[in-house]
Enzyme design. Structure first.
Site, PDB file in Angstrom:
ATOM      1  N   ASN A 151     -18.145  52.207   0.582  1.00  0.00           N
ATOM      2  CA  ASN A 151     -17.981  51.868   1.997  1.00  0.00           C
ATOM      3  C   ASN A 151     -17.163  52.924   2.711  1.00  0.00           C
ATOM      4  O   ASN A 151     -17.662  54.022   2.964  1.00  0.00           O
ATOM      5  CB  ASN A 151     -17.396  50.476   2.208  1.00  0.00           C
ATOM      6  CG  ASN A 151     -17.525  50.018   3.657  1.00  0.00           C
ATOM      7  OD1 ASN A 151     -18.479  50.363   4.338  1.00  0.00           O
ATOM      8  ND2 ASN A 151     -16.580  49.238   4.132  1.00  0.00           N
ATOM      9  N   THR A 196     -22.389  53.608  -2.784  1.00  0.00           N
ATOM     10  CA  THR A 196     -21.304  53.607  -1.808  1.00  0.00           C
ATOM     11  C   THR A 196     -20.068  52.887  -2.320  1.00  0.00           C
ATOM     12  O   THR A 196     -20.144  52.055  -3.225  1.00  0.00           O
ATOM     13  CB  THR A 196     -21.778  52.946  -0.489  1.00  0.00           C
ATOM     14  OG1 THR A 196     -20.780  53.125   0.513  1.00  0.00           O
ATOM     15  CG2 THR A 196     -22.055  51.474  -0.682  1.00  0.00           C
ATOM     16  N   ASP A 208     -18.064  44.798   5.177  1.00  0.00           N
ATOM     17  CA  ASP A 208     -19.489  44.784   5.520  1.00  0.00           C
ATOM     18  C   ASP A 208     -19.997  43.376   5.798  1.00  0.00           C
ATOM     19  O   ASP A 208     -21.107  43.203   6.292  1.00  0.00           O
ATOM     20  CB  ASP A 208     -20.317  45.419   4.396  1.00  0.00           C
ATOM     21  CG  ASP A 208     -20.421  46.916   4.554  1.00  0.00           C
ATOM     22  OD1 ASP A 208     -19.757  47.463   5.448  1.00  0.00           O
ATOM     23  OD2 ASP A 208     -21.174  47.554   3.792  1.00  0.00           O
ATOM     24  N   ARG A 264     -25.652  45.789  -5.583  1.00  0.00           N
ATOM     25  CA  ARG A 264     -24.710  45.649  -4.483  1.00  0.00           C
ATOM     26  C   ARG A 264     -23.525  44.804  -4.925  1.00  0.00           C
ATOM     27  O   ARG A 264     -23.654  43.915  -5.785  1.00  0.00           O
ATOM     28  CB  ARG A 264     -25.421  44.973  -3.311  1.00  0.00           C
ATOM     29  CG  ARG A 264     -24.618  44.821  -2.026  1.00  0.00           C
ATOM     30  CD  ARG A 264     -24.375  46.132  -1.342  1.00  0.00           C
ATOM     31  NE  ARG A 264     -23.999  45.965   0.073  1.00  0.00           N
ATOM     32  CZ  ARG A 264     -23.185  46.789   0.712  1.00  0.00           C
ATOM     33  NH1 ARG A 264     -22.659  47.821   0.082  1.00  0.00           N
ATOM     34  NH2 ARG A 264     -22.911  46.605   1.993  1.00  0.00           N
ATOM     35  N   GLY A 311     -24.598  57.597   5.760  1.00  0.00           N
ATOM     36  CA  GLY A 311     -24.443  57.725   7.197  1.00  0.00           C
ATOM     37  C   GLY A 311     -24.289  56.444   7.975  1.00  0.00           C
ATOM     38  O   GLY A 311     -24.604  56.420   9.162  1.00  0.00           O
ATOM     39  N   GLY A 312     -23.843  55.336   7.352  1.00  0.00           N
ATOM     40  CA  GLY A 312     -23.654  54.107   8.106  1.00  0.00           C
ATOM     41  C   GLY A 312     -24.943  53.629   8.725  1.00  0.00           C
ATOM     42  O   GLY A 312     -26.012  53.694   8.124  1.00  0.00           O
ATOM     43  N   SER A 350     -26.379  45.634   4.031  1.00  0.00           N
ATOM     44  CA  SER A 350     -26.241  47.084   3.951  1.00  0.00           C
ATOM     45  C   SER A 350     -27.345  47.739   4.764  1.00  0.00           C
ATOM     46  O   SER A 350     -28.377  47.125   5.041  1.00  0.00           O
ATOM     47  CB  SER A 350     -26.343  47.538   2.490  1.00  0.00           C
ATOM     48  OG  SER A 350     -26.441  48.949   2.408  1.00  0.00           O
ATOM     49  N   SER A 351     -27.139  48.996   5.133  1.00  0.00           N
ATOM     50  CA  SER A 351     -28.210  49.793   5.726  1.00  0.00           C
ATOM     51  C   SER A 351     -28.741  50.840   4.753  1.00  0.00           C
ATOM     52  O   SER A 351     -29.561  51.673   5.140  1.00  0.00           O
ATOM     53  CB  SER A 351     -27.713  50.496   6.996  1.00  0.00           C
ATOM     54  OG  SER A 351     -27.544  49.584   8.041  1.00  0.00           O
ATOM     55  N   THR A 381     -20.832  57.304   1.992  1.00  0.00           N
ATOM     56  CA  THR A 381     -21.833  56.874   1.036  1.00  0.00           C
ATOM     57  C   THR A 381     -22.462  58.130   0.469  1.00  0.00           C
ATOM     58  O   THR A 381     -22.220  59.228   0.963  1.00  0.00           O
ATOM     59  CB  THR A 381     -22.871  55.986   1.765  1.00  0.00           C
ATOM     60  OG1 THR A 381     -22.195  54.855   2.313  1.00  0.00           O
ATOM     61  CG2 THR A 381     -23.987  55.498   0.869  1.00  0.00           C
TER      62      THR A 381
END
Length: 575
Positions: A406, A404, A428, A113, A477-478, A457-458, A386
């Site tokens: 973003n 991603t 984020d 990340r 997909g957020g 993050s998701s 993403t």
């Protein structure tokens, strides 16, 4: 012969059977959580790759054919996506991955990340009236965290691959140098962001040749990114984070008003973390820990659902309990979660089946629970643009990677002649506590920016391991990443194959707003009416992530790979 034709010929040589736009199968130091080797026995003897782009899928298969394993193939797919799908991921972004090594059953989470630069200043993201500054948070160098993807690719090759990094990066370098035909989704992304892209000469030169987005049917080359990939191939992570590439990156960022330093790049570290594991209906799910919020939420939802006999419920009742579990997980998790190197989190509580049982007790059997009746917590969304890919190789190694930049095309800022499109992951963070980000969702103090900190993050790359069947799954997909992966896991456990899972109609609830977002065709009229009578507000939603799934039936030793049919046609589609 163009690149597409050459790749198609390679596919025939390898004896591939392509089943979806980007899916194929072919004959060809942190403590990890205790693995579950008894759940996976044997080797499939062939490989499967599912990604969002045909060219990237073939890059993975090419590296497998050269003797690489799933982890080498992951390097090839991710780096090629940086070239052909920059609207979703790339060298200027980051990724999260869940790996399972077949020979010893090791399961590990790779955290590549992005991080905040040391000189991060909250005032850069606040307007004079105290409201969030959406422009600096989303566009240009101030919006960019220090990229993690190049270090992550080098880490995968060094610690888990069989081939030199140079070999695994070769398809991406070739594609960037020789060119490819951009698909409709990339051309649309460039058109959508053209006004922002024009702010910076290097961005405009790359994405708006002749002042316009790349034309349909025309080959598009990326020689600057090819040179950066070559430096990474030749020198490993130091080819990006030190030396000439690093100097050019920092020089470009600082000239445009950013705060990066050479020390920021040199200090970046990949993190290996123990993944989250949860058992559900005879399967062991291995998923992403913080700084992803996704795995915690998925585990909470599955723990709540374990107390209900969903298999014997009608569609309305089953959906009701799934929505209520989603509601409680989204209410709960983001108030506590952040970068585990900065934030102490009550994971034992959040992941406890006893805690989930207590949450389940508040679910009414015959009506929706208004979110206003539950204690309010904060919510956060990592972005819609993403990508995800899934791989199982012939030896049974598994890798799920979600990557991603973003927002669409990240920051839209290309760092000079490096060809690297930077992320806009600073959005984020909870840049302004309790103020919404670009997706209208809130953040908490646990996710406030700090030097070297990773934004929440998701992303939820996941493995589903059983005695007879296994799956590698994930999606962009957020905030809907979490629910899409959850629904995919439930569909797999219910017996659906890879193509059915990728095409599965979707719904989503995230506590606030108190609505059930629904894809067209998800519910028949009777089910929709039954849910409305329970008090649910059903809201149509068109935008869903492109899921990529690989399944392995251990009884027949069959691999199936499928990519999401929602992806627009183009080079990702086999004619």
């Amino acid at each position: 012969m163009n690149l597409f034709s050459r790749l198609k010929g390679t596919a025939l040589l390898l004896g591939l059977l392509l089943v979806a736009p980007g899916a194929a199968w072919a004959d060809v130091k942190a403590p990890a959580q205790p693995a579950s080797p008894t759940l996976v026995a044997g080797k499939p003897g062939h490989a499967a790759v599912a990604s969002a782009n045909f060219i990237a899928t073939h890059a993975g298969l090419e590296v497998l054919a050269k003797g690489g394993n799933a982890f080498d193939a992951a390097v090839a797919v991710a780096s090629t996506l940086s070239v052909v799908e920059p609207e979703s991921s790339g060298l200027g972004g980051g990724f999260m991955a869940v790996l399972r090594r077949a020979d010893d059953g090791k399961e590990v989470f790779i955290d590549a990340r992005e991080t905040a630069p040391a000189a991060v200043q909250a005032k850069d993201y606040v307007n004079p009236d105290g409201s969030p500054n959406r422009d600096t948070a989303l566009n240009g160098p101030l919006s960019a965290g220090i990229p993690g993807a190049p270090a992550g690719l080098a880490w995968l090759a060094e610690h888990y691959g069989r081939l030199p990094l140079k070999t695994s990066l070769a398809p991406a370098i070739r594609t960037a140098r020789e060119g490819f035909e951009p698909d409709p989704r990339l051309r649309k992304a460039i058109a959508d962001r053209a006004q922002i892209i024009r702010r910076w000469p290097a961005s405009a030169a790359k994405y708006l040749p002749g002042g316009q987005p790349p034309a349909e049917g025309r080959k598009w080359r990326d020689p600057d990114q090819a040179r950066t990939l070559e430096a990474l191939a030749e020198h490993g992570r130091d080819g990006f984070y030190r030396g000439p590439v690093a100097e050019h990156l920092v020089d470009a960022v600082r000239k445009a008003g950013g705060r990066w330093t050479l020390e920021d790049l040199a200090a970046y570290q990949v993190k290996e973390r123990a993944p989250i594991g949860v058992d559900y209906r005879g399967y062991h799910i291995v998923t992403a820990p913080p700084p992803s919020s996704g795995g915690v939420a998925i585990a909470q939802i599955l723990n709540m659902l374990a107390g209900f006999d969903l298999a014997h419920m009608d569609g309305v009742q089953r959906t009701h309990y799934v929505i209520e579990a989603m509601r409680r997980a989204f209410r709960d998790h983001n108030d506590y979660l952040g970068d585990p190197d900065f934030v102490k989190m009550p994971l034992d509580m959040l992941l406890s089946p006893y805690y989930a049982a207590g949450l389940s007790q508040s679910i009414l059997p015959d009506r929706a629970t208004p979110s206003s009746m539950l204690p309010v917590t904060s919510l956060f969304d990592p972005g819609m643009h993403t990508t995800h890919f899934s791989i199982i190789d012939k030896d049974g190694n598994m890798v799920a990677v979600t990557s991603t930049v973003n927002y669409e095309l990240g920051s839209a800022f290309v760092a000079g002649d490096t060809g690297v499109l930077l992320n806009d992951e600073m959005d984020d963070f909870a840049l302004v506590p309790d103020a919404p980000n670009v997706y209208g969702l809130l953040g908490s103090k646990a996710n406030a920016p700090a030097p070297g900190k990773r934004m929440l993050s998701s992303m939820s790359p996941s493995l589903v391991l059983g005695k007879d069947r296994c799956a590698v799954i994930g999606s962009p997909g957020g905030s809907t990443i979490i629910t899409q992966v959850l629904e995919g896991i439930l569909a797999f456990i219910d017996g659906e194959d890879a193509a059915q899972i990728a095409a599965h109609k979707r719904f989503h609830h995230q506590f606030l707003p108190d609505k059930v977002f629904v894809e067209d065709g998800t519910f028949d009229a009777a089910t929709a009416e039954g849910l409305k009578r329970m008090g649910y507000e059903l809201t149509p939603r068109e935008s869903w992530g492109f899921m990529n799934v690989v399944t392995w039936d251990l009884r027949s030793n069959r691999l199936d790979a499928a990519s999401d049919p929602r992806r627009p046609s183009g080079l990702g589609k086999v004619q």
